[in-house]
Design an enzyme around this catalytic site. Structure first.
Site, PDB file in Angstrom:
ATOM      1  N   GLY A  55      -1.114 -42.360 -45.110  1.00  0.00           N
ATOM      2  CA  GLY A  55      -0.574 -40.797 -45.326  1.00  0.00           C
ATOM      3  C   GLY A  55       0.711 -40.521 -44.362  1.00  0.00           C
ATOM      4  N   CYS A  56       0.705 -39.153 -43.945  1.00  0.00           N
ATOM      5  CA  CYS A  56       1.389 -38.815 -42.786  1.00  0.00           C
ATOM      6  C   CYS A  56       1.693 -39.674 -41.597  1.00  0.00           C
ATOM      7  CB  CYS A  56       1.274 -37.295 -42.385  1.00  0.00           C
ATOM      8  SG  CYS A  56       2.136 -36.726 -41.228  1.00  0.00           S
TER       9      CYS A  56
END
Length: 216
Positions: A55-56
């Site tokens: 993810g981020c």
């Protein structure tokens, strides 16, 4: 982090953006937290490298630089086709990359198995091309292993964790497992490196399951 509804289908090499021949921006020499080299193409003898997508990458990098035994971390792009992409290009879904964290660690202080367990515990590996509200190919879960030994460890942890997730009603783990040698790692632009030191109230996405990994 950009919240665009990027494509959730990976582009082919033919459809991906063309890219560049070399990195087109400068990077800081030192890691802002660990005071190690930021660019770690040369790794100290006895150290190993782990490469994860979860993810981020802003919040993901923060998790790993706090792990004892980690010598340096950086964020970048892996698993795609476009050479030396920009952040905006990766977020467009047209490069095939996932946002990645490169972790250089001392295996005498922290094992690869423990890093893989941490990886699984701080995101949700069952969400496919997303993490929480972040949707797109750049948010997919991935482990790019550097050796047959790392592959075996990763597969063992996946098997144990899937069994635990099954008990809790979660779906199948969608984490991409690939050899690191098949996917060049491209450093992200300098503002993204140790982003949460520069922006302490910045965005963190930890869309985890809350389920611990059984230690083997």
């Amino acid at each position: 982090m950009l919240f665009s509804r990027a494509k959730t289908q990976l582009p082919t090499a033919e459809d991906a953006l063309r890219g560049r021949e070399e990195r087109w921006f400068p990077l800081s020499e030192r890691h802002r937290v660990l005071d190690a080299p930021l660019v770690t193409d040369e790794v100290p003898e006895g150290y190993d490298v782990a490469l994860f997508g979860l993810g981020c990458f802003w919040g993901a990098e923060e998790v790993f630089w706090q792990v004892p035994g980690v010598w340096s971390t950086s964020v970048g792009y892996a698993g795609g086709h476009t050479a030396h992409p920009s952040y905006e290009e990766v977020c467009s879904g047209r490069t095939g990359h996932t946002e990645a964290v490169r972790v250089v660690f001392d295996p005498a202080q922290v094992s690869y198995a423990d890093l893989v367990a941490t990886f699984f515990e701080v995101h949700d590996p069952t969400q496919g091309m997303r993490q929480g509200n972040d949707v797109g190919t750049q948010y997919r879960s991935a482990i790019y292993y550097a050796s047959p030994e790392q592959r075996q460890v990763a597969e063992d942890v996946v098997a144990r964790y899937q069994a635990e997730l099954d008990k809790r009603g979660y779906g199948a783990i969608t984490t991409e497992l690939r050899p690191a040698e098949e996917t060049p790692y491209y450093y992200a632009e300098d503002p993204h490196q140790q982003y949460l030191v520069k922006n302490p109230f910045g965005y963190r996405c930890h869309s985890n399951t809350g389920v611990p990994v059984p230690r083997g």
